[in-house]
Motif scaffolding. Structure first.
Motif, PDB file in Angstrom:
ATOM      1  N   VAL B 280     -84.919  -8.069 -83.973  1.00  0.00           N
ATOM      2  CA  VAL B 280     -86.211  -7.664 -84.515  1.00  0.00           C
ATOM      3  C   VAL B 280     -86.041  -6.612 -85.606  1.00  0.00           C
ATOM      4  O   VAL B 280     -86.641  -6.691 -86.675  1.00  0.00           O
ATOM      5  N   ARG B 281     -85.182  -5.634 -85.358  1.00  0.00           N
ATOM      6  CA  ARG B 281     -85.051  -4.526 -86.321  1.00  0.00           C
ATOM      7  C   ARG B 281     -84.194  -4.900 -87.532  1.00  0.00           C
ATOM      8  O   ARG B 281     -84.382  -4.343 -88.603  1.00  0.00           O
ATOM      9  N   PHE B 282     -83.231  -5.812 -87.329  1.00  0.00           N
ATOM     10  CA  PHE B 282     -82.302  -6.116 -88.441  1.00  0.00           C
ATOM     11  C   PHE B 282     -82.245  -7.598 -88.794  1.00  0.00           C
ATOM     12  O   PHE B 282     -81.504  -7.977 -89.688  1.00  0.00           O
ATOM     13  N   GLY B 283     -82.985  -8.410 -88.072  1.00  0.00           N
ATOM     14  CA  GLY B 283     -82.958  -9.852 -88.353  1.00  0.00           C
ATOM     15  C   GLY B 283     -81.639 -10.492 -87.974  1.00  0.00           C
ATOM     16  O   GLY B 283     -81.332 -11.600 -88.401  1.00  0.00           O
ATOM     17  N   ARG B 284     -80.838  -9.802 -87.147  1.00  0.00           N
ATOM     18  CA  ARG B 284     -79.497 -10.285 -86.825  1.00  0.00           C
ATOM     19  C   ARG B 284     -79.533 -11.229 -85.611  1.00  0.00           C
ATOM     20  O   ARG B 284     -80.014 -10.846 -84.548  1.00  0.00           O
ATOM     21  N   PRO B 285     -79.056 -12.441 -85.759  1.00  0.00           N
ATOM     22  CA  PRO B 285     -79.015 -13.325 -84.581  1.00  0.00           C
ATOM     23  C   PRO B 285     -77.931 -12.892 -83.593  1.00  0.00           C
ATOM     24  O   PRO B 285     -77.127 -12.006 -83.885  1.00  0.00           O
ATOM     25  N   LEU B 286     -77.907 -13.555 -82.450  1.00  0.00           N
ATOM     26  CA  LEU B 286     -76.922 -13.240 -81.419  1.00  0.00           C
ATOM     27  C   LEU B 286     -75.580 -13.844 -81.817  1.00  0.00           C
ATOM     28  O   LEU B 286     -75.405 -15.063 -81.805  1.00  0.00           O
ATOM     29  N   LEU B 287     -74.625 -12.984 -82.207  1.00  0.00           N
ATOM     30  CA  LEU B 287     -73.349 -13.470 -82.729  1.00  0.00           C
ATOM     31  C   LEU B 287     -72.164 -13.054 -81.864  1.00  0.00           C
ATOM     32  O   LEU B 287     -71.079 -13.616 -81.969  1.00  0.00           O
ATOM     33  N   SER B 288     -72.374 -12.024 -81.056  1.00  0.00           N
ATOM     34  CA  SER B 288     -71.259 -11.541 -80.238  1.00  0.00           C
ATOM     35  C   SER B 288     -71.831 -10.976 -78.958  1.00  0.00           C
ATOM     36  O   SER B 288     -73.047 -10.818 -78.833  1.00  0.00           O
ATOM     37  N   ARG B 289     -70.952 -10.682 -78.007  1.00  0.00           N
ATOM     38  CA  ARG B 289     -71.420 -10.018 -76.801  1.00  0.00           C
ATOM     39  C   ARG B 289     -70.292  -9.166 -76.215  1.00  0.00           C
ATOM     40  O   ARG B 289     -69.118  -9.370 -76.553  1.00  0.00           O
ATOM     41  N   VAL B 290     -70.667  -8.223 -75.369  1.00  0.00           N
ATOM     42  CA  VAL B 290     -69.650  -7.400 -74.718  1.00  0.00           C
ATOM     43  C   VAL B 290     -69.164  -8.153 -73.474  1.00  0.00           C
ATOM     44  O   VAL B 290     -69.955  -8.614 -72.664  1.00  0.00           O
ATOM     45  N   VAL B 345     -60.868 -22.237 -73.231  1.00  0.00           N
ATOM     46  CA  VAL B 345     -62.312 -22.399 -73.398  1.00  0.00           C
ATOM     47  C   VAL B 345     -62.871 -21.134 -74.029  1.00  0.00           C
ATOM     48  O   VAL B 345     -62.249 -20.073 -73.957  1.00  0.00           O
ATOM     49  N   PRO B 346     -64.024 -21.242 -74.696  1.00  0.00           N
ATOM     50  CA  PRO B 346     -64.530 -20.085 -75.431  1.00  0.00           C
ATOM     51  C   PRO B 346     -65.438 -19.159 -74.631  1.00  0.00           C
ATOM     52  O   PRO B 346     -65.977 -19.531 -73.595  1.00  0.00           O
ATOM     53  N   VAL B 347     -65.592 -17.959 -75.175  1.00  0.00           N
ATOM     54  CA  VAL B 347     -66.620 -17.025 -74.714  1.00  0.00           C
ATOM     55  C   VAL B 347     -67.958 -17.555 -75.214  1.00  0.00           C
ATOM     56  O   VAL B 347     -68.085 -17.943 -76.374  1.00  0.00           O
ATOM     57  N   VAL B 348     -68.939 -17.631 -74.309  1.00  0.00           N
ATOM     58  CA  VAL B 348     -70.271 -18.070 -74.721  1.00  0.00           C
ATOM     59  C   VAL B 348     -71.282 -16.969 -74.419  1.00  0.00           C
ATOM     60  O   VAL B 348     -70.907 -15.881 -73.971  1.00  0.00           O
ATOM     61  N   LYS B 349     -72.559 -17.275 -74.657  1.00  0.00           N
ATOM     62  CA  LYS B 349     -73.579 -16.219 -74.574  1.00  0.00           C
ATOM     63  C   LYS B 349     -73.687 -15.600 -73.176  1.00  0.00           C
ATOM     64  O   LYS B 349     -74.056 -14.446 -73.041  1.00  0.00           O
ATOM     65  N   GLY B 350     -73.362 -16.384 -72.167  1.00  0.00           N
ATOM     66  CA  GLY B 350     -73.510 -15.874 -70.799  1.00  0.00           C
ATOM     67  C   GLY B 350     -72.239 -15.292 -70.208  1.00  0.00           C
ATOM     68  O   GLY B 350     -72.199 -14.942 -69.034  1.00  0.00           O
TER      69      GLY B 350
END
Lengths: 370, 482
Positions: B280-290, B345-350
């Motif tokens: 919302v503040r930067f228009g940045r989509p979800l690209l990474s996660r901790v 296998v990759p890291v995904v959003k969950g």
């Protein structure tokens, strides 16, 4: 790197095991057992070893017959515990074959015929006790007065071998258990209250003292089976497994509570006919039964509410059998009767599921602000 | 704040100390290839918008959400699309799944992003939901339900509380703990934006008491906002379960087959709130996660901010590699996480954690007979009787298991964890739930076919009837008058 996936999680596990549970219960029984073996001398030790050994041997034999792996099952400690509990229900000077025959009843008939550990309907140790009690009433009720292991007048090692493995202790100073004594006197027309008074009078006069007073009932200087005597040490063991989370309070409290309640209420109604509540609690196998026998996982209900019902039933039946039936002690019968009801209790006393009513319908959504 | 007790539960060995004090580090350099499955969420898979050979920029939309429950997929960095192919999914089945393979070019060049929403609290809630949907944000606690759909609950129901879940009750995991400690303002801001979108007047942030620094940080960041309450909840697994956390806070049990939203409570994860803040503040989509990379077989456990699509193998290499071959490789926590078939296998959003567990940690032993100890009944946080359900499932009596409430099981794993006979109870229940759901679907399908067939028969009969009547009328009309 490729890994085999053969199950879903969790992928961590509490450091628990069946073996450890059984071992903890056995540990809790050690003080009372040692005390009682000391109290009744070598014959008690021999009988104890024979009984536990027979249970393990019968378990191994059953597993071999069923062509199942022997070692992993034998090391779960359950046969040792069954044997231990059964040994504690025997008169300490009973002949060796009561232990061995009982082991066959307990392990082969009560346990393996039903499918082994976890499958039996009835408590194996109590099946053995009841089977032998009804078949061999003389040997199973021949209680002796305490003969401390190195005491004067107690049988020596060799003499003791003859008691356990030989013709038996025909000349032993026999004595009635307190429950049996009260019952016999009542049958002779002597009111319970007088018997109890007699018990405490004798306690004051050591010369007459061949029957236990209340203190002795609790501590254990009295005639009885290995586990009946020394209510205090058994209680200590019971509190230990309670503290370790092996059992919960529900069954012991329900058993003792209902036994005490029945005893107290009926004693208040007619003290000449009915023994008081505390006498019921302290005598016989009440404490052992409440903490160690009735709480047997396999043969008791799994839900807490079911356990309360189950325990209360055992207490009530024990009182009923002790008071009206032919046997002075009713714990074993009461446990077996309630064992038979445990599956039905489990059907009817379930915990309430999250988000549902007791009947199983979804909860209504509460009106108003959350 | 008055808390309410939750029933049952367990206290597993938490083993969070390996990473609790490790600050979040960005994964650098970027992996040689990023693998972006088109389905990283619950619902329908996204539809690929790119083809092999395409050049893409960071934040560019690669896959579009399809249908009402779906989520978009974006490029975590700039580069070239190498492949759009069926590749192994980060799922226990190890089945292939349509995946976009991106080769980073090292420029990390941003695409043109959606403009920031200048004053989100003045904005229409719809605009915020739309932005969250555009950003491809899903529940980051592991459930991966598209967040925009969950933010829409306010249009249907009157909501009272946005409950932000910072319980992090799973052992090992510290990713939420670190996010709350290091980015408390971002989490708080995201939560306020979400509460606005939901129309919920109150925000409660629940954090287990074993995270005192996170509690302090969040309390400080929230102190300016009277509508926000930061609550320390007891350390008790599964406190982070949506329904149980709601009960702990409100004292109300969510009725079976209903949502917490029916009680006026919507639960979102803290990391999701942070992602909403970015969108919302930067228009940045979800690209990474901790991601918490931990477990006894990992040489240097870390909390890593990893681009989505990072192969697990790269992530583990970044953490010093493995000291031994793990017994289990798990995505998520050890209680409810999924076993991974390989590190390819990759890291995904969950993916909240990647755990390489040693044999000692997994503590798996051969199953022994059930001794009916009843511990599973005592600890079941859903008030079920696992021992009976398992007995029915073992006989393949699924109806019996359903009657004992297997469909109410949340698969928290407490019963399996505590079982002295090492019976894989949850494995049984997952099997039964899958079978029962499939049977229901089949039954519904059959009912529908039957209904359609009957409707067709009725229609044909009606047509035939009409024909007969018409013929009769015609015959009557044609017959000469007497």
């Amino acid at each position: 790197m490729r890994l085999i996936i053969d199950k879903s999680g969790p992928f961590t596990h509490a450091p628990v095991s069946v073996q450890r549970i059984m071992a903890t219960v056995i540990l809790a029984l050690v003080p009372a057992t040692l005390f009682n073996i000391g109290l009744f001398g070598w014959p008690a030790l021999f009988l104890f070893v024979v009984t536990v050994g027979s249970c393990v041997a019968v378990e191994a034999a059953c597993l071999m017959l069923a062509k199942r792996p022997v070692k992993p099952v034998l090391t779960d400690n359950s046969a040792i515990l069954t044997g231990w509990l059964y040994a504690m229900s025997l008169p300490p000077w009973a002949p060796w074959w009561t232990g061995t025959l009982g082991a066959v009843f307990a392990i082969a008939l009560a346990k393996h015929v039903f499918g082994g550990l976890g499958q039996n309907v009835f408590n194996p140790a109590m099946v053995a006790r009841v089977a032998l009690l009804v078949s061999f009433p003389v040997q199973m009720t021949l209680f002796v007065a305490p003969h401390p292991i190195f005491g004067a007048g107690s049988p020596g090692f060799v003499e003791s071998l003859a008691i356990t493995f030989g013709p038996g202790a025909t000349d032993a100073v026999s004595a009635a258990s307190a429950l049996g004594y009260v019952k016999n006197e009542l049958a002779r027309g002597i009111p319970v209250a007088d018997t109890l008074k007699q018990l405490s009078r004798e306690a004051l006069d050591p010369g007459l003292r061949h029957l236990p007073d209340l203190m002795d009932l609790a501590i254990g200087f009295k005639a009885g089976s290995l586990g009946e005597t020394s209510a205090l040490l058994v209680l200590l063991g019971g509190l230990f497994i309670l503290a370790r989370g092996i059992i919960s309070w529900h069954i012991p409290v329900a058993v003792l509570g209902s036994l005490f309640l029945f005893g107290t209420v009926f004693h208040a109604i007619d003290p000449t006919r009915y023994a008081p509540g505390y006498f019921h609690i302290l005598s016989g196998a009440a404490i052992l039964g409440a903490f160690f026998i009735a709480t047997d996982y396999v043969t008791s209900p799994v839900s807490k509410s079911g356990q309360l019902v189950f325990g209360a039933g055992i207490g009530a039946l024990t009182w009923l059998i002790r008071t009206y039936a032919g046997y002075p002690e009713g714990m074993a019968f009461a446990v077996l009767l309630m064992n038979a009801l445990a599956p039905i209790i489990d059907q009817h006393f379930k915990p309430r599921a999250f988000g549902r009513t007791r009947k199983g319908d979804p909860l209504p959504i509460a009106k108003g602000e959350p | 704040m008055k808390l309410f007790p939750i029933r049952g539960g367990i206290h597993p060995a938490y083993r969070k100390q390996a990473t609790a004090e490790k600050a979040i580090v960005a994964l650098l350099p970027l992996p040689a290839r990023l693998y972006l499955p088109l389905q990283q969420h619950m619902g329908a898979a996204a539809e690929a918008l790119v083809q092999p050979g395409d050049r893409v920029k960071k934040g560019q939309l690669l896959g579009r959400g399809v249908g009402p429950v779906s989520a978009a997929v974006h490029a975590p960095t700039s580069g070239r699309i190498a492949q759009v192919a069926e590749l192994t999914a980060p799922h226990p089945s190890g089945l292939p799944q349509l995946t976009i393979v991106l080769e980073p070019d090292g420029q990390d060049e941003w695409a043109e992003l959606a403009p920031p929403i200048a004053d989100p609290f003045a904005a229409d809630p719809k605009a915020i939901k739309e932005r969250v949907a555009q950003a491809g944000i899903v529940g980051m606690g592991g459930a991966t339900f598209p967040s925009s759909v969950k933010l829409d609950l306010g249009t249907r129901l009157k909501l009272e509380i946005l409950l932000l879940n910072g319980a992090e009750c799973e052992p090992y995991l510290t990713c939420d703990d670190r996010v709350m400690r290091e980015h408390p303002s971002e989490v708080i801001d995201g939560a306020r934006i979400m509460a606005h979108a939901l129309g919920a007047p109150r925000i409660v942030i629940a954090i287990e008491r074993n995270k005192p620094q996170a509690l302090d940080a969040m309390r400080l960041a929230a102190s300016a906002f009277p509508a926000i309450e930061v609550v320390d909840v007891p350390v008790q697994y599964p406190m982070g379960s949506e329904r149980h956390l709601t009960q702990a806070i409100t004292g109300q049990e969510t009725p079976a087959r209903k949502l917490t939203a029916d009680l006026g409570v919507v639960v979102h994860n803290v990391a999701t709130a942070r992602a909403v803040h970015h969108a919302v503040r930067f228009g940045r989509p979800l690209l990474s996660r901790v991601v918490t990379v931990s477990g006894g077989a990992v040489k240097e456990p870390k909390n890593v901010e990893a681009p989505l699509g990072t192969p697990v193998a790269d992530l583990i290499d970044f953490c010093g590699g493995l000291s031994e071959t793990p017994k289990r490789l798990v995505s998520g926590g050890p209680m409810m996480g999924q076993p991974l078939p390989s590190s390819e296998v990759p890291v995904v959003k969950g993916t909240s954690g990647i755990l390489a567990l040693t044999t000692a940690e997994a503590n798996e032993r051969p199953t022994q007979p059930c001794i009916r100890c009843g511990t599973c009944v005592t600890i079941c946080p859903c008030g079920l009787v696992p021992v009976e359900m398992a007995a029915h499932i073992r006989k393949d009596d699924l109806d019996g298991a359903a009657a004992w409430g297997v469909m109410d099981c949340v698969s928290c794993g407490s019963c399996s964890y505590i079982c002295p006979s090492y019976i894989p109870l949850v494995h049984y229940f997952n099997y039964a739930k899958g079978r029962i759901t499939a049977q229901d679907r089949e039954r519904r399908k059959q009912d529908e076919v039957k209904r359609l067939a009957e409707a067709r028969a009725a229609r044909l009969e009606k047509q035939a009837q009409a024909k007969r009547e018409a013929a009769a009328r015609k015959a009557q009309a044609e017959s000469p008058a007497p």
